[in-house]
Design a protein around this motif. Structure first.
Motif, PDB file in Angstrom:
ATOM      1  N   ARG A 111     114.083 128.612  69.988  1.00 32.27           N
ATOM      2  CA  ARG A 111     113.141 129.577  69.404  1.00 32.27           C
ATOM      3  C   ARG A 111     112.064 129.942  70.401  1.00 32.27           C
ATOM      4  O   ARG A 111     111.669 131.103  70.524  1.00 32.27           O
ATOM      5  CB  ARG A 111     112.499 129.009  68.133  1.00 32.27           C
ATOM      6  N   ASP A 112     111.581 128.943  71.139  1.00 31.19           N
ATOM      7  CA  ASP A 112     110.522 129.196  72.119  1.00 31.19           C
ATOM      8  C   ASP A 112     111.047 129.982  73.316  1.00 31.19           C
ATOM      9  O   ASP A 112     110.409 130.933  73.780  1.00 31.19           O
ATOM     10  CB  ASP A 112     109.914 127.874  72.600  1.00 31.19           C
ATOM     11  N   TYR A 113     112.217 129.607  73.822  1.00 31.86           N
ATOM     12  CA  TYR A 113     112.786 130.271  74.997  1.00 31.86           C
ATOM     13  C   TYR A 113     113.172 131.712  74.690  1.00 31.86           C
ATOM     14  O   TYR A 113     112.845 132.645  75.435  1.00 31.86           O
ATOM     15  CB  TYR A 113     114.003 129.477  75.494  1.00 31.86           C
ATOM     16  N   LEU A 114     113.873 131.917  73.560  1.00 29.29           N
ATOM     17  CA  LEU A 114     114.345 133.245  73.197  1.00 29.29           C
ATOM     18  C   LEU A 114     113.344 134.010  72.327  1.00 29.29           C
ATOM     19  O   LEU A 114     113.620 135.136  71.916  1.00 29.29           O
ATOM     20  CB  LEU A 114     115.697 133.136  72.470  1.00 29.29           C
ATOM     21  N   GLN A 115     112.212 133.389  72.044  1.00 25.72           N
ATOM     22  CA  GLN A 115     111.102 134.010  71.319  1.00 25.72           C
ATOM     23  C   GLN A 115     111.537 134.569  69.962  1.00 25.72           C
ATOM     24  O   GLN A 115     111.152 135.671  69.564  1.00 25.72           O
ATOM     25  CB  GLN A 115     110.444 135.086  72.182  1.00 25.72           C
ATOM     26  N   TRP A 116     112.323 133.793  69.240  1.00 25.19           N
ATOM     27  CA  TRP A 116     112.814 134.225  67.934  1.00 25.19           C
ATOM     28  C   TRP A 116     111.692 134.375  66.909  1.00 25.19           C
ATOM     29  O   TRP A 116     111.851 135.091  65.919  1.00 25.19           O
ATOM     30  CB  TRP A 116     113.861 133.229  67.424  1.00 25.19           C
ATOM     31  N   ASP A 117     110.574 133.686  67.131  1.00 23.60           N
ATOM     32  CA  ASP A 117     109.459 133.775  66.185  1.00 23.60           C
ATOM     33  C   ASP A 117     108.558 134.979  66.458  1.00 23.60           C
ATOM     34  O   ASP A 117     107.607 135.224  65.714  1.00 23.60           O
ATOM     35  CB  ASP A 117     108.622 132.490  66.222  1.00 23.60           C
ATOM     36  N   LYS A 118     108.833 135.708  67.525  1.00 24.30           N
ATOM     37  CA  LYS A 118     108.032 136.877  67.863  1.00 24.30           C
ATOM     38  C   LYS A 118     108.645 138.130  67.237  1.00 24.30           C
ATOM     39  O   LYS A 118     109.856 138.251  67.117  1.00 24.30           O
ATOM     40  CB  LYS A 118     107.966 137.057  69.388  1.00 24.30           C
ATOM     41  N   SER A 119     107.794 139.056  66.844  1.00 21.67           N
ATOM     42  CA  SER A 119     108.272 140.287  66.227  1.00 21.67           C
ATOM     43  C   SER A 119     108.919 141.200  67.262  1.00 21.67           C
ATOM     44  O   SER A 119     108.317 141.501  68.295  1.00 21.67           O
ATOM     45  CB  SER A 119     107.118 141.036  65.552  1.00 21.67           C
ATOM     46  N   PRO A 120     110.127 141.699  66.982  1.00 16.09           N
ATOM     47  CA  PRO A 120     110.786 142.644  67.901  1.00 16.09           C
ATOM     48  C   PRO A 120     110.222 144.065  67.772  1.00 16.09           C
ATOM     49  O   PRO A 120     110.682 144.977  68.455  1.00 16.09           O
ATOM     50  CB  PRO A 120     112.248 142.598  67.468  1.00 16.09           C
ATOM     51  N   TYR A 121     109.224 144.231  66.903  1.00 14.19           N
ATOM     52  CA  TYR A 121     108.619 145.548  66.684  1.00 14.19           C
ATOM     53  C   TYR A 121     107.224 145.642  67.290  1.00 14.19           C
ATOM     54  O   TYR A 121     106.545 146.647  67.137  1.00 14.19           O
ATOM     55  CB  TYR A 121     108.542 145.847  65.184  1.00 14.19           C
ATOM     56  N   GLU A 122     106.807 144.601  68.001  1.00  9.86           N
ATOM     57  CA  GLU A 122     105.445 144.522  68.535  1.00  9.86           C
ATOM     58  C   GLU A 122     105.428 144.699  70.055  1.00  9.86           C
ATOM     59  O   GLU A 122     106.149 144.009  70.779  1.00  9.86           O
ATOM     60  CB  GLU A 122     104.840 143.155  68.184  1.00  9.86           C
ATOM     61  N   THR A 123     104.616 145.637  70.537  1.00 14.68           N
ATOM     62  CA  THR A 123     104.412 145.799  71.979  1.00 14.68           C
ATOM     63  C   THR A 123     103.570 144.633  72.476  1.00 14.68           C
ATOM     64  O   THR A 123     102.498 144.363  71.945  1.00 14.68           O
ATOM     65  CB  THR A 123     103.676 147.123  72.284  1.00 14.68           C
ATOM     66  N   ARG A 124     104.059 143.938  73.512  1.00 11.42           N
ATOM     67  CA  ARG A 124     103.315 142.778  73.992  1.00 11.42           C
ATOM     68  C   ARG A 124     103.766 142.375  75.398  1.00 11.42           C
ATOM     69  O   ARG A 124     104.865 142.718  75.840  1.00 11.42           O
ATOM     70  CB  ARG A 124     103.491 141.590  73.044  1.00 11.42           C
ATOM     71  N   GLU A 125     102.903 141.632  76.055  1.00  8.21           N
ATOM     72  CA  GLU A 125     103.232 141.074  77.365  1.00  8.21           C
ATOM     73  C   GLU A 125     104.204 139.920  77.187  1.00  8.21           C
ATOM     74  O   GLU A 125     104.074 139.124  76.253  1.00  8.21           O
ATOM     75  CB  GLU A 125     101.960 140.596  78.059  1.00  8.21           C
ATOM     76  N   VAL A 126     105.187 139.839  78.072  1.00  9.49           N
ATOM     77  CA  VAL A 126     106.182 138.769  78.012  1.00  9.49           C
ATOM     78  C   VAL A 126     106.353 138.174  79.410  1.00  9.49           C
ATOM     79  O   VAL A 126     105.869 138.725  80.397  1.00  9.49           O
ATOM     80  CB  VAL A 126     107.545 139.300  77.499  1.00  9.49           C
ATOM     81  N   ASP A 127     107.062 137.047  79.474  1.00  9.27           N
ATOM     82  CA  ASP A 127     107.354 136.454  80.780  1.00  9.27           C
ATOM     83  C   ASP A 127     108.352 137.321  81.544  1.00  9.27           C
ATOM     84  O   ASP A 127     108.118 137.683  82.691  1.00  9.27           O
ATOM     85  CB  ASP A 127     107.918 135.040  80.618  1.00  9.27           C
ATOM     86  N   TRP A 128     109.490 137.623  80.890  1.00  9.64           N
ATOM     87  CA  TRP A 128     110.494 138.431  81.585  1.00  9.64           C
ATOM     88  C   TRP A 128     111.351 139.218  80.609  1.00  9.64           C
ATOM     89  O   TRP A 128     111.422 138.884  79.420  1.00  9.64           O
ATOM     90  CB  TRP A 128     111.353 137.587  82.508  1.00  9.64           C
ATOM     91  N   LEU A 129     111.970 140.269  81.132  1.00 10.41           N
ATOM     92  CA  LEU A 129     112.848 141.142  80.369  1.00 10.41           C
ATOM     93  C   LEU A 129     114.234 141.143  81.001  1.00 10.41           C
ATOM     94  O   LEU A 129     114.360 141.058  82.225  1.00 10.41           O
ATOM     95  CB  LEU A 129     112.312 142.578  80.386  1.00 10.41           C
ATOM     96  N   VAL A 130     115.266 141.264  80.182  1.00 11.50           N
ATOM     97  CA  VAL A 130     116.621 141.314  80.729  1.00 11.50           C
ATOM     98  C   VAL A 130     116.808 142.621  81.502  1.00 11.50           C
ATOM     99  O   VAL A 130     116.212 143.656  81.177  1.00 11.50           O
ATOM    100  CB  VAL A 130     117.685 141.180  79.618  1.00 11.50           C
ATOM    101  N   GLY A 131     117.656 142.573  82.525  1.00 17.20           N
ATOM    102  CA  GLY A 131     117.802 143.697  83.438  1.00 17.20           C
ATOM    103  C   GLY A 131     118.655 144.839  82.933  1.00 17.20           C
ATOM    104  O   GLY A 131     118.911 145.785  83.683  1.00 17.20           O
ATOM    105  N   ALA A 132     119.095 144.795  81.668  1.00 15.29           N
ATOM    106  CA  ALA A 132     119.917 145.880  81.123  1.00 15.29           C
ATOM    107  C   ALA A 132     119.179 147.207  81.146  1.00 15.29           C
ATOM    108  O   ALA A 132     119.782 148.270  81.321  1.00 15.29           O
ATOM    109  CB  ALA A 132     120.352 145.553  79.696  1.00 15.29           C
ATOM    110  N   CYS A 133     117.859 147.162  80.986  1.00 11.48           N
ATOM    111  CA  CYS A 133     117.049 148.381  81.028  1.00 11.48           C
ATOM    112  C   CYS A 133     115.616 148.000  81.380  1.00 11.48           C
ATOM    113  O   CYS A 133     114.926 147.375  80.578  1.00 11.48           O
ATOM    114  CB  CYS A 133     117.101 149.113  79.693  1.00 11.48           C
ATOM    115  N   MET A 134     115.198 148.380  82.575  1.00 15.23           N
ATOM    116  CA  MET A 134     113.845 148.075  83.052  1.00 15.23           C
ATOM    117  C   MET A 134     113.254 149.330  83.687  1.00 15.23           C
ATOM    118  O   MET A 134     113.913 149.990  84.493  1.00 15.23           O
ATOM    119  CB  MET A 134     113.862 146.948  84.089  1.00 15.23           C
ATOM    120  N   PHE A 135     112.019 149.650  83.321  1.00 12.72           N
ATOM    121  CA  PHE A 135     111.319 150.804  83.882  1.00 12.72           C
ATOM    122  C   PHE A 135     110.195 150.271  84.764  1.00 12.72           C
ATOM    123  O   PHE A 135     109.343 149.512  84.303  1.00 12.72           O
ATOM    124  CB  PHE A 135     110.769 151.672  82.751  1.00 12.72           C
ATOM    125  N   ILE A 136     110.200 150.651  86.044  1.00  6.41           N
ATOM    126  CA  ILE A 136     109.374 149.979  87.048  1.00  6.41           C
ATOM    127  C   ILE A 136     108.670 150.994  87.942  1.00  6.41           C
ATOM    128  O   ILE A 136     109.242 152.022  88.292  1.00  6.41           O
ATOM    129  CB  ILE A 136     110.260 149.068  87.943  1.00  6.41           C
TER     130      ILE A 136
END
Length: 274
Positions: A160-185
């Motif tokens: 839960r902590d690693y995959l952040q299952w307790d975090k809302s997927p509808y909330e804009t927020r700072e994270v440690d990292w994002l998967v590379g499937a789609c990244m805007f840089i």
């Protein structure tokens, strides 16, 4: 196509020409499509990919197509694409990811307005309607072991902590990292920190990039106001035993070893200087 695009979209093709074309169509349908250049890098597919892409893209879609002489992996292929990019912003997008038509404009406006952020990622939705856990906490070695073994049953809190299952997927927020499937840089920052580390052929390249981004004082942000649709077929799926027969699982585990070794040395060196 704009001769001075603001955004360069990099699509790395490896034996997925039809998915690549769907990804291209989604980019051409973006509300700011006139501000985009599309660069397809064929990573030595050695199939009919290049012929299919050339014949179906046609003159009405002036898209750059680059070919590698050998398979140089996710990091090498995307770095090659960025080297030929002329936009101030880079979209790294997998062939099996298609953005909703206003998503790129939303990410551009958001990132363009924030000097403290370098990387933004959209909400990714599987065909089943499930929202992908594309935002994660930096992993420990134990997290990777638990995720790939039945130990996940006994350590649900770790997952839960690693995959952040307790975090809302509808909330804009700072994270440690994002998967590379789609990244805007932001391109200048991507180049400043050296792009993707090519010691990672596949996997952990995104984790490593985001870690360097944060260590260089910039934020990584999950931005669900922008949405994309993603394939549910994950290359890295499988438990530890699939190491014996699935090549991508072997690559994932090898990349994990390289990642933890690299950062063990970097953090140890940083600690010795303090």
């Amino acid at each position: 196509m704009n001769t001075s695009p603001k955004i360069s979209a990099i699509i790395l093709n490896y034996k997925t020409p039809h998915e690549t074309l769907a990804c291209v169509d989604a980019l051409l349908a973006q509300t700011i499509s006139e501000e985009i250049e599309i660069i397809i890098v064929d990573n030595d597919s050695r199939d009919s990919s290049v012929e299919i892409l050339r014949s179906l893209l046609g003159k009405e879609k002036p898209i750059k197509l680059r070919q590698t002489e050998k398979n140089i992996g996710f990091s090498g292929g995307n770095n090659l694409g960025v080297k030929t990019a002329s936009g101030d912003y880079i979209l790294i997008v997998n062939p099996d990811t298609t953005l909703e038509k206003d998503s790129l404009e939303k990410m551009f406006n958001f990132l363009n307005s924030r000097d403290d952020i370098a990387i933004v990622g959209p909400q990714l939705v599987f065909p089943s309607g499930t929202i992908r856990d594309s935002y994660r906490t930096f992993p420990t070695i134990l997290d990777i072991i638990i995720k790939r073994t039945p130990l996940s049953i006994f350590f649900p809190k770790r997952m839960r902590d690693y995959l952040q299952w307790d975090k809302s997927p509808y909330e804009t927020r700072e994270v440690d990292w994002l998967v590379g499937a789609c990244m805007f840089i932001k391109k200048d920052f991507f180049e400043k920190i050296g792009g993707f580390d090519e010691r990672f052929f596949l996997f952990f390249d995104d984790t490593d990039l985001c870690k360097r981004c944060r260590l260089n004082g910039k934020k990584v942000v999950y931005f669900p106001e922008a949405k994309g649709h993603d394939s549910q077929n994950r290359l890295s799926s499988g438990g530890m035993l699939s190491f014996l027969w699935k090549k991508t699982v072997r690559i994932h585990i090898i990349s994990a070893i390289k990642y933890f070794w690299k950062w063990r040395k970097i953090l140890a060196r940083k600690a010795s200087l303090q």
